[in-house]
Design a protein around this motif. Structure first.
Motif, PDB file in Angstrom:
ATOM      1  N   GLU A   3      -5.822  -1.162 -93.753  1.00 21.35           N
ATOM      2  CA  GLU A   3      -7.157  -1.257 -92.877  1.00 21.35           C
ATOM      3  C   GLU A   3      -7.068   0.188 -91.819  1.00 21.35           C
ATOM      4  O   GLU A   3      -6.044   0.545 -91.507  1.00 21.35           O
ATOM      5  CB  GLU A   3      -6.824  -2.431 -91.716  1.00 21.35           C
ATOM      6  N   PRO A   4      -8.049   0.564 -91.800  1.00 25.00           N
ATOM      7  CA  PRO A   4      -8.147   1.903 -90.964  1.00 25.00           C
ATOM      8  C   PRO A   4      -7.608   1.660 -89.488  1.00 25.00           C
ATOM      9  O   PRO A   4      -7.972   0.341 -88.969  1.00 25.00           O
ATOM     10  CB  PRO A   4      -9.767   2.078 -90.933  1.00 25.00           C
ATOM     11  N   ILE A   5      -7.211   2.732 -89.024  1.00 24.28           N
ATOM     12  CA  ILE A   5      -6.462   2.555 -87.888  1.00 24.28           C
ATOM     13  C   ILE A   5      -7.602   3.308 -86.926  1.00 24.28           C
ATOM     14  O   ILE A   5      -7.792   4.782 -87.008  1.00 24.28           O
ATOM     15  CB  ILE A   5      -5.056   3.347 -87.767  1.00 24.28           C
ATOM     16  N   ALA A   6      -7.806   2.916 -85.450  1.00 25.89           N
ATOM     17  CA  ALA A   6      -8.386   3.845 -84.463  1.00 25.89           C
ATOM     18  C   ALA A   6      -7.615   4.781 -84.032  1.00 25.89           C
ATOM     19  O   ALA A   6      -6.596   4.445 -83.447  1.00 25.89           O
ATOM     20  CB  ALA A   6      -9.011   2.719 -83.441  1.00 25.89           C
ATOM     21  N   ILE A   7      -8.032   6.007 -83.910  1.00 23.68           N
ATOM     22  CA  ILE A   7      -7.270   7.057 -83.466  1.00 23.68           C
ATOM     23  C   ILE A   7      -6.661   6.876 -82.145  1.00 23.68           C
ATOM     24  O   ILE A   7      -5.882   7.089 -81.626  1.00 23.68           O
ATOM     25  CB  ILE A   7      -8.206   8.345 -83.679  1.00 23.68           C
ATOM     26  N   SER A   8      -7.893   6.197 -81.007  1.00 23.74           N
ATOM     27  CA  SER A   8      -7.299   5.899 -79.932  1.00 23.74           C
ATOM     28  C   SER A   8      -6.172   5.126 -79.624  1.00 23.74           C
ATOM     29  O   SER A   8      -5.389   5.024 -78.830  1.00 23.74           O
ATOM     30  CB  SER A   8      -8.661   5.258 -79.310  1.00 23.74           C
ATOM     31  N   GLN A   9      -5.827   4.296 -80.755  1.00 30.40           N
ATOM     32  CA  GLN A   9      -4.532   3.299 -80.654  1.00 30.40           C
ATOM     33  C   GLN A   9      -3.340   4.220 -80.715  1.00 30.40           C
ATOM     34  O   GLN A   9      -2.282   3.387 -80.305  1.00 30.40           O
ATOM     35  CB  GLN A   9      -4.392   2.448 -81.582  1.00 30.40           C
ATOM     36  N   LEU A  10      -3.361   5.394 -81.514  1.00 30.52           N
ATOM     37  CA  LEU A  10      -2.058   6.245 -81.679  1.00 30.52           C
ATOM     38  C   LEU A  10      -1.466   6.538 -80.347  1.00 30.52           C
ATOM     39  O   LEU A  10       0.014   6.129 -80.287  1.00 30.52           O
ATOM     40  CB  LEU A  10      -2.348   7.445 -82.423  1.00 30.52           C
ATOM     41  N   ASN A  11      -1.795   7.043 -79.287  1.00 28.89           N
ATOM     42  CA  ASN A  11      -1.189   6.872 -78.003  1.00 28.89           C
ATOM     43  C   ASN A  11      -0.654   5.909 -77.586  1.00 28.89           C
ATOM     44  O   ASN A  11       0.421   5.717 -76.995  1.00 28.89           O
ATOM     45  CB  ASN A  11      -2.123   8.015 -77.222  1.00 28.89           C
ATOM     46  N   GLN A  72      -6.878   7.133 -93.355  1.00 27.46           N
ATOM     47  CA  GLN A  72      -7.199   5.942 -93.272  1.00 27.46           C
ATOM     48  C   GLN A  72      -7.187   5.663 -91.698  1.00 27.46           C
ATOM     49  O   GLN A  72      -6.711   4.549 -91.098  1.00 27.46           O
ATOM     50  CB  GLN A  72      -6.494   4.867 -93.851  1.00 27.46           C
ATOM     51  N   ILE A  73      -7.808   6.729 -90.945  1.00 24.67           N
ATOM     52  CA  ILE A  73      -8.106   6.507 -89.494  1.00 24.67           C
ATOM     53  C   ILE A  73      -9.575   6.852 -89.354  1.00 24.67           C
ATOM     54  O   ILE A  73     -10.156   7.624 -89.806  1.00 24.67           O
ATOM     55  CB  ILE A  73      -7.032   7.565 -88.653  1.00 24.67           C
ATOM     56  N   TYR A  74     -10.012   6.604 -88.258  1.00 23.73           N
ATOM     57  CA  TYR A  74     -11.330   6.803 -87.603  1.00 23.73           C
ATOM     58  C   TYR A  74     -11.245   6.704 -85.985  1.00 23.73           C
ATOM     59  O   TYR A  74     -10.447   6.286 -85.476  1.00 23.73           O
ATOM     60  CB  TYR A  74     -12.315   5.593 -88.094  1.00 23.73           C
ATOM     61  N   GLY A  75     -12.302   7.546 -85.415  1.00 23.44           N
ATOM     62  CA  GLY A  75     -12.803   7.330 -84.010  1.00 23.44           C
ATOM     63  C   GLY A  75     -13.642   8.267 -83.498  1.00 23.44           C
ATOM     64  O   GLY A  75     -14.385   8.609 -84.432  1.00 23.44           O
ATOM     65  N   LYS A  76     -13.613   8.553 -82.375  1.00 21.26           N
ATOM     66  CA  LYS A  76     -14.598   9.524 -81.849  1.00 21.26           C
ATOM     67  C   LYS A  76     -13.996  10.794 -81.373  1.00 21.26           C
ATOM     68  O   LYS A  76     -12.778  10.874 -80.799  1.00 21.26           O
ATOM     69  CB  LYS A  76     -15.358   9.069 -80.736  1.00 21.26           C
ATOM     70  N   ILE A  77     -14.583  12.043 -81.493  1.00 18.05           N
ATOM     71  CA  ILE A  77     -14.088  13.236 -80.907  1.00 18.05           C
ATOM     72  C   ILE A  77     -15.036  13.268 -79.648  1.00 18.05           C
ATOM     73  O   ILE A  77     -15.869  12.714 -79.347  1.00 18.05           O
ATOM     74  CB  ILE A  77     -14.341  14.626 -81.524  1.00 18.05           C
ATOM     75  N   ASP A  78     -14.119  14.007 -78.503  1.00 15.48           N
ATOM     76  CA  ASP A  78     -14.796  14.209 -76.928  1.00 15.48           C
ATOM     77  C   ASP A  78     -15.843  15.310 -77.312  1.00 15.48           C
ATOM     78  O   ASP A  78     -16.970  15.186 -77.243  1.00 15.48           O
ATOM     79  CB  ASP A  78     -14.070  14.606 -76.131  1.00 15.48           C
ATOM     80  N   ILE A  79     -15.505  16.407 -77.834  1.00 12.43           N
ATOM     81  CA  ILE A  79     -16.264  17.801 -77.803  1.00 12.43           C
ATOM     82  C   ILE A  79     -15.913  18.484 -79.071  1.00 12.43           C
ATOM     83  O   ILE A  79     -14.587  18.712 -79.138  1.00 12.43           O
ATOM     84  CB  ILE A  79     -16.257  18.381 -76.789  1.00 12.43           C
ATOM     85  N   TYR A  80     -16.986  18.957 -79.915  1.00 14.62           N
ATOM     86  CA  TYR A  80     -16.791  20.256 -80.742  1.00 14.62           C
ATOM     87  C   TYR A  80     -17.531  21.306 -80.708  1.00 14.62           C
ATOM     88  O   TYR A  80     -18.825  21.194 -80.464  1.00 14.62           O
ATOM     89  CB  TYR A  80     -17.000  19.628 -82.276  1.00 14.62           C
ATOM     90  N   LEU A 102      -1.003  14.469 -78.355  1.00 14.85           N
ATOM     91  CA  LEU A 102      -1.067  15.386 -79.579  1.00 14.85           C
ATOM     92  C   LEU A 102      -1.698  14.720 -80.824  1.00 14.85           C
ATOM     93  O   LEU A 102      -2.371  15.321 -81.451  1.00 14.85           O
ATOM     94  CB  LEU A 102       0.129  16.261 -79.797  1.00 14.85           C
ATOM     95  N   TYR A 103      -0.916  13.547 -81.147  1.00 15.59           N
ATOM     96  CA  TYR A 103      -1.180  12.828 -82.276  1.00 15.59           C
ATOM     97  C   TYR A 103      -2.619  12.733 -82.387  1.00 15.59           C
ATOM     98  O   TYR A 103      -3.314  12.528 -83.445  1.00 15.59           O
ATOM     99  CB  TYR A 103      -0.671  11.515 -82.529  1.00 15.59           C
ATOM    100  N   GLN A 108      -8.008  13.580 -84.763  1.00 12.47           N
ATOM    101  CA  GLN A 108      -9.229  14.177 -85.033  1.00 12.47           C
ATOM    102  C   GLN A 108      -9.488  15.235 -85.847  1.00 12.47           C
ATOM    103  O   GLN A 108     -10.631  15.471 -86.314  1.00 12.47           O
ATOM    104  CB  GLN A 108      -9.518  14.485 -83.561  1.00 12.47           C
ATOM    105  N   TYR A 109      -8.408  16.076 -85.660  1.00 10.17           N
ATOM    106  CA  TYR A 109      -8.610  17.729 -86.439  1.00 10.17           C
ATOM    107  C   TYR A 109      -8.636  17.355 -87.929  1.00 10.17           C
ATOM    108  O   TYR A 109      -9.671  17.880 -88.651  1.00 10.17           O
ATOM    109  CB  TYR A 109      -7.381  18.450 -85.959  1.00 10.17           C
ATOM    110  N   PHE A 110      -7.653  16.477 -88.066  1.00  8.50           N
ATOM    111  CA  PHE A 110      -7.623  16.390 -89.856  1.00  8.50           C
ATOM    112  C   PHE A 110      -9.065  15.617 -90.123  1.00  8.50           C
ATOM    113  O   PHE A 110      -9.441  15.665 -91.215  1.00  8.50           O
ATOM    114  CB  PHE A 110      -6.556  15.447 -90.099  1.00  8.50           C
ATOM    115  N   CYS A 111      -9.469  14.548 -89.502  1.00  7.45           N
ATOM    116  CA  CYS A 111     -10.628  13.818 -89.967  1.00  7.45           C
ATOM    117  C   CYS A 111     -11.683  14.934 -90.063  1.00  7.45           C
ATOM    118  O   CYS A 111     -12.377  14.970 -90.875  1.00  7.45           O
ATOM    119  CB  CYS A 111     -11.011  13.125 -88.941  1.00  7.45           C
ATOM    120  N   MET A 112     -12.036  15.746 -88.989  1.00  8.42           N
ATOM    121  CA  MET A 112     -12.894  16.802 -89.140  1.00  8.42           C
ATOM    122  C   MET A 112     -12.996  17.739 -90.009  1.00  8.42           C
ATOM    123  O   MET A 112     -13.905  18.047 -90.849  1.00  8.42           O
ATOM    124  CB  MET A 112     -13.031  17.503 -87.559  1.00  8.42           C
TER     125      MET A 112
END
Length: 188
Positions: A3-11, A72-80, A102-103, A108-112
């Motif tokens: 199952e994909p993990i929400a990036i926001s849950q890492l912290n 297998q992660i997903y989320g939203k970036i704030d600003i690029y 940092l995680y 987000q970086y690896f996704c982009m």
């Protein structure tokens, strides 16, 4: 397939793995039952940037959904910021940069990167002070660290014993709803 993990849950997972379980239990509930003033402030701050958009004037992309098939992660970036190829994570107050933050930024970086974006710089932006804190791009060892952390996240079982840290518990929004402690949180 995982199952994909929400990036926001890492912290959140670093703060307390059990809080992820509690979040899933209470996510359909009225947020006023557990959201304290820091979460309310954070949510209000994010409302100004959470609508996906791109500015034609400076080519900034805001609140764009990102995904990594590999991690297998997903989320939203704030600003690029395309003009400087900088990925920016906004925080209202940033007294210290924690590993979980940092995680999130690395994820987000690896996704982009996987999505084909050219990201040359990372930074945190503290909106309360208007300060920017540049962060080094993750190296190969740090990528492996992130991958190991994501694997640990996937293996977590909420029925496992957890170490209760009273200082962390008092700052957890689920403290008064948690069955692992009888502490009250500092926001009551």
């Amino acid at each position: 397939m995982n199952e994909p993990i929400a990036i926001s849950q890492l912290n959140d997972f670093i703060f307390c793995p059990y809080s992820i379980y509690l979040h899933n239990v209470y996510m359909e509930s009225d947020e006023s039952l557990y959201h304290a003033s820091p979460q309310v402030k954070g949510k209000i701050a994010h409302e100004t940037i959470d609508a996906p958009k791109a500015s034609a004037q400076n080519r900034d992309m805001v609140a764009i959904t990102v995904w990594s098939e590999t991690l297998q992660i997903y989320g939203k970036i704030d600003i690029y910021r395309a003009s400087t190829q900088t990925l920016i994570e906004r925080k209202y107050i940033l007294k210290q940069i924690f590993r979980g933050q940092l995680y999130q930024l690395w994820a987000q970086y690896f996704c982009m990167k996987e999505m084909g974006y050219d990201v040359k710089r990372l930074a945190f932006y503290e909106s309360s002070t208007h300060k920017t804190y540049p962060i080094s791009l993750p190296n190969e060892q740090e990528r492996k660290e992130l991958e190991y952390f994501i694997a640990s996240f996937r293996r977590f079982n909420p029925s496992q014993p957890i170490t209760v840290n009273p200082n962390k518990c008092r700052h957890c929004i689920y403290c008064s709803l948690c069955d692992k402690t009888n502490l009250g949180h500092v926001y009551e």
